[in-house]
Design an enzyme around this catalytic site. Structure first.
Site, PDB file in Angstrom:
ATOM      1  N   GLU A   1       0.824  -1.217   0.000  1.00 14.90           N
ATOM      2  CA  GLU A   1       0.000   0.000   0.000  1.00 14.90           C
ATOM      3  C   GLU A   1       0.861   1.271   0.000  1.00 14.90           C
ATOM      4  O   GLU A   1       0.356   2.374  -0.118  1.00 14.90           O
ATOM      5  CB  GLU A   1      -0.975  -0.007   1.187  1.00 14.90           C
ATOM      6  CG  GLU A   1      -0.348  -0.024   2.569  1.00 14.90           C
ATOM      7  CD  GLU A   1       0.010  -1.438   3.072  1.00 14.90           C
ATOM      8  OE1 GLU A   1       0.484  -2.266   2.271  1.00 14.90           O
ATOM      9  OE2 GLU A   1      -0.162  -1.681   4.286  1.00 14.90           O
ATOM     10  N   ARG A   2       2.193   1.091   0.147  1.00 10.87           N
ATOM     11  CA  ARG A   2       3.071   2.273   0.181  1.00 10.87           C
ATOM     12  C   ARG A   2       3.358   2.822  -1.220  1.00 10.87           C
ATOM     13  O   ARG A   2       3.532   4.009  -1.403  1.00 10.87           O
ATOM     14  CB  ARG A   2       4.411   1.931   0.819  1.00 10.87           C
ATOM     15  CG  ARG A   2       4.284   1.151   2.090  1.00 10.87           C
ATOM     16  CD  ARG A   2       4.554   2.018   3.294  1.00 10.87           C
ATOM     17  NE  ARG A   2       4.409   1.253   4.498  1.00 10.87           N
ATOM     18  CZ  ARG A   2       3.384   1.362   5.347  1.00 10.87           C
ATOM     19  NH1 ARG A   2       2.418   2.222   5.137  1.00 10.87           N
ATOM     20  NH2 ARG A   2       3.328   0.621   6.418  1.00 10.87           N
TER      21      ARG A   2
ATOM     22  N   CYS B   1      16.314  -6.671   0.472  1.00  6.19           N
ATOM     23  CA  CYS B   1      16.453  -7.894   1.266  1.00  6.19           C
ATOM     24  C   CYS B   1      17.811  -8.541   1.029  1.00  6.19           C
ATOM     25  O   CYS B   1      18.219  -9.410   1.787  1.00  6.19           O
ATOM     26  CB  CYS B   1      15.338  -8.868   0.937  1.00  6.19           C
ATOM     27  SG  CYS B   1      15.477  -9.502  -0.725  1.00  6.19           S
TER      28      CYS B   1
HETATM   29  P1  NAD Z   1       5.692  -6.010   5.225  1.00  9.92           P
HETATM   30  O1  NAD Z   1       5.801  -7.373   5.800  1.00  9.92           O
HETATM   31  O2  NAD Z   1       5.355  -4.878   6.121  1.00  9.92           O
HETATM   32  O3  NAD Z   1       4.568  -5.988   4.068  1.00  9.92           O
HETATM   33  C1  NAD Z   1       4.554  -6.926   3.024  1.00  9.92           C
HETATM   34  C2  NAD Z   1       3.123  -7.134   2.560  1.00  9.92           C
HETATM   35  O4  NAD Z   1       2.362  -7.668   3.646  1.00  9.92           O
HETATM   36  C3  NAD Z   1       2.427  -5.861   2.113  1.00  9.92           C
HETATM   37  O5  NAD Z   1       1.664  -6.132   0.964  1.00  9.92           O
HETATM   38  C4  NAD Z   1       1.550  -5.495   3.311  1.00  9.92           C
HETATM   39  O6  NAD Z   1       0.381  -4.829   2.935  1.00  9.92           O
HETATM   40  C5  NAD Z   1       1.224  -6.850   3.913  1.00  9.92           C
HETATM   41  N1  NAD Z   1       1.047  -6.789   5.371  1.00  9.92           N
HETATM   42  C6  NAD Z   1       1.675  -5.965   6.250  1.00  9.92           C
HETATM   43  N2  NAD Z   1       1.273  -6.206   7.502  1.00  9.92           N
HETATM   44  C7  NAD Z   1       0.373  -7.212   7.427  1.00  9.92           C
HETATM   45  C8  NAD Z   1      -0.391  -7.911   8.417  1.00  9.92           C
HETATM   46  N3  NAD Z   1      -0.306  -7.631   9.709  1.00  9.92           N
HETATM   47  N4  NAD Z   1      -1.212  -8.902   7.999  1.00  9.92           N
HETATM   48  C9  NAD Z   1      -1.304  -9.205   6.698  1.00  9.92           C
HETATM   49  N5  NAD Z   1      -0.598  -8.575   5.723  1.00  9.92           N
HETATM   50  C10 NAD Z   1       0.223  -7.587   6.086  1.00  9.92           C
HETATM   51  O7  NAD Z   1       7.066  -5.744   4.435  1.00  9.92           O
HETATM   52  P2  NAD Z   1       7.553  -4.402   3.741  1.00  9.92           P
HETATM   53  O8  NAD Z   1       7.902  -3.416   4.800  1.00  9.92           O
HETATM   54  O9  NAD Z   1       6.620  -3.992   2.668  1.00  9.92           O
HETATM   55  O10 NAD Z   1       8.886  -4.925   3.022  1.00  9.92           O
HETATM   56  C11 NAD Z   1      10.128  -5.001   3.652  1.00  9.92           C
HETATM   57  C12 NAD Z   1      10.420  -6.396   4.149  1.00  9.92           C
HETATM   58  O11 NAD Z   1      10.357  -7.314   3.064  1.00  9.92           O
HETATM   59  C13 NAD Z   1      11.826  -6.549   4.712  1.00  9.92           C
HETATM   60  O12 NAD Z   1      11.762  -7.347   5.854  1.00  9.92           O
HETATM   61  C14 NAD Z   1      12.592  -7.245   3.595  1.00  9.92           C
HETATM   62  O13 NAD Z   1      13.713  -7.977   4.017  1.00  9.92           O
HETATM   63  C15 NAD Z   1      11.540  -8.134   3.060  1.00  9.92           C
HETATM   64  N6  NAD Z   1      11.843  -8.569   1.701  1.00  9.92           N
HETATM   65  C16 NAD Z   1      12.220  -9.868   1.525  1.00  9.92           C
HETATM   66  C17 NAD Z   1      12.545 -10.314   0.264  1.00  9.92           C
HETATM   67  C18 NAD Z   1      12.949 -11.738   0.050  1.00  9.92           C
HETATM   68  O14 NAD Z   1      12.930 -12.185  -1.094  1.00  9.92           O
HETATM   69  N7  NAD Z   1      13.290 -12.485   1.079  1.00  9.92           N
HETATM   70  C19 NAD Z   1      12.490  -9.441  -0.820  1.00  9.92           C
HETATM   71  C20 NAD Z   1      12.083  -8.113  -0.602  1.00  9.92           C
HETATM   72  C21 NAD Z   1      11.757  -7.690   0.674  1.00  9.92           C
END
Ligand code: NAD
Length: 499
Positions: A176-177, A281
């Site tokens: 959503e960001r 990541c």
């Molecule tokens: P996030 O977990 O906050 O959000 C990811 C998704 O989950 C979003 O679409 C969000 O709307 C949803 N979400 C958030 N809170 C939720 C909840 N309580 N219940 C259900 N859905 C929810 O992550 P972010 O801040 O958008 O991204 C950064 C994170 O992603 C970092 O930890 C990074 O390391 C990780 N990441 C991992 C990889 C990988 O391949 N391992 C790649 C990119 C990013």
């Protein structure tokens, strides 16, 4: 105020919920758009349309489905500048980095052009007398993808390209960001020839994510984001009988051996540690020089490079190394962790805490921070900071450096810098981490290999892209066939041995 809506059935719709979220400009802190937030009935409506359209799409032969990907690649190249600009405007990363985000997704679309070959099954002629056996890869039906803010082009494409080319429909729930680029990608897929209900973009937060996890029609969930949410999504969707792959957070170590080329290692560390403001990541967040003497030599080269980093908005052009972090909350969390590192006794060799940019005082900029003398008990070591902060942990020996990376709960990526092939080979063989670089700081595999971490960086069995994606988005069906001429002896009552 600019509105961003769901993309369902090939059209933009606000949905039935009146809830919206602010989309910020990370460089100024201003709200630049209002995003429609879906509820469960919006999700159900999108799924219903996708489910109705999917069988006809699955019946299109793979070569023709691949042609949609071919055209999509062409359109991505045509719109590259537009996509990168929209991406930087909401995410904050520099334009060249935003293009990289699009290109790394485009490469998976290119790989998916090989679907006719990749979807071929196996065939055994004469598995028994007059009996042939063959397997086919069939699509799952309606799939879902839930993606993070940090790669708003690449990660959605990593999910929807293989899902769709395999004959599935996909419900994409982007972050959503920075929701604009996923909408633009869905529009391009339509222009490339995809039937309108096969890729639906539904925006929102936990409310719509929970609806996805509980929806009985959705067959699989792909997730990329932070580890606590990855774990939650994996548990709930598998409990509901869905196929699931969830990729989580990271703490990537780069081991620097005393024989490494220190200039090369220092250059690698500034790029991998501070590029995209550390919001990757696969960013390196821990440098582990082996021996104090090597640590001193490395830091002597590293400190001036970190001090020289240029931080600013993407609109400043080539003069900027990295931009703001995504939100004001993310900035506060990063600064809080830096503070905790200082309190815990780590040495802040480069202090970016007071960084401020004239004209952008309300933006989410964080100056580069570099720690020395970090120890494994500190929060700055155990936690994922996801900001422009690099920690140095000094190890006395190679074995100590290896154990450090192995004992960390995350296992996404790692790297070793050395001139010694024996050490590099030993490291690659023994380390319990999914992606390993040898004198390469960010070892993100290309589209035709697979991407995925180990330990708390991944929940599930199959990686993203490469051959694993074709396994994840299909089910295997195996057919054993005998034609009437072979059936002469009447029924068989013991398990067939094909003799
Ligand atoms: P996030 O977990 O906050 O959000 C990811 C998704 O989950 C979003 O679409 C969000 O709307 C949803 N979400 C958030 N809170 C939720 C909840 N309580 N219940 C259900 N859905 C929810 O992550 P972010 O801040 O958008 O991204 C950064 C994170 O992603 C970092 O930890 C990074 O390391 C990780 N990441 C991992 C990889 C990988 O391949 N391992 C790649 C990119 C990013």
């Amino acid at each position: 105020m600019h509105e961003i809506n769901h993309f369902v059935g090939g059209e933009y719709t606000k949905g039935s919920s009146s809830r919206t979220a602010d989309v910020f400009n990370p460089a100024t802190g201003e709200v630049q758009a209002k995003l429609a937030m879906a509820n469960a009935s919006d999700l159900d409506a999108a799924v219903e349309r996708a489910a109705a359209a999917q069988p006809a799409w699955a019946a299109v032969n793979p070569q023709r489905r691949a042609r949609v990907m071919m055209k999509f690649v062409e359109l991505l190249n045509r719109d590259m500048d537009k996509l990168a600009e929209a991406l930087s405007r909401e995410h904050g990363k520099t334009l060249p980095d935003a293009k990289g985000d699009v290109v790394r997704g485009l490469e998976v679309a290119e790989y998916c052009i090989g679907a006719p070959h990749l979807l071929k099954g196996e065939y055994t002629d004469s598995a028994g007398p007059g009996i042939d056996m063959y397997s086919m890869r069939q699509p799952l039906g309606v799939t879902a993808g839930i993606t993070p803010f940090n790669f708003p082009a690449m990660i959605p494409m990593w999910m929807f390209c293989p899902a769709i080319v395999c004959g599935n429909a996909m419900i994409l729930k982007p972050s959503e960001r920075d929701p604009s680029v996923p909408n633009m990608l869905a529009e391009l897929m339509l222009e490339a020839g995809l039937p309108k209900d096969i890729l639906q973009v539904v925006h929102g937060d936990k409310e719509v994510v929970d609806a996805i996890l509980d929806n009985e029609t959705i067959q699989s969930v792909g997730f990329v984001g932070s580890t606590p949410i990855a774990q939650y999504i994996y548990a709930r969707s598998t409990a509901n009988g869905k196929r699931c792959q969830c990729f989580g957070g990271a703490k990537n170590h780069m081991i620097v051996m005393p024989d490494a080329d220190m200039d090369q290692a220092a250059d690698a560390l500034v790029g991998a540690g501070y590029g995209a403001a550390g919001e990757r990541c696969m960013a390196i967040s821990v440098a582990v020089p082996v021996t104090d003497e090597a640590a001193d030599r490395l830091l002597e080269k590293l400190i001036p490079r970190v001090e020289k980093l240029k931080v600013g908005p993407y609109t400043a052009g080539d003069d900027v190394d990295y931009g703001p972090v995504i939100t004001a909350e993310a900035k506060q969390k990063i600064l809080g962790l830096v503070e905790s590192g200082v309190k815990d006794g780590a040495k802040l060799a480069v202090d970016g805490r007071d960084f401020s940019l004239q004209g952008y005082e309300d933006g989410n900029f964080v100056g580069p921070c570099l720690f020395d003398n970090v120890t494994p008990d500190m929060d700055i070591y155990t936690q994922e900071i996801f900001g422009p902060v690099l920690s140095t942990v000094r190890a006395k020996t190679y074995e100590e450096a290896l154990s450090l990376a192995m004992d960390h709960e995350y296992g996404n990526g790692t790297a070793i810098f050395t001139r010694d092939g024996d050490t590099a080979r030993d490291f690659a063989n023994r380390i319990n981490i999914g992606m390993v670089g040898i004198n390469v700081p960010i070892p993100v595999p290309l589209a035709y290999h697979t991407f995925g971490g180990w330990k708390k960086s991944m929940f599930g069995d199959l990686n993203q892209h490469g051959p694993d994606a074709f396994k994840f988005y299909t089910r295997t069906k195996t057919v054993t066939a005998r034609w009437p001429s072979g059936i002469k002896e009447g029924g068989e009552f013991s398990i067939p041995l094909m003799e």
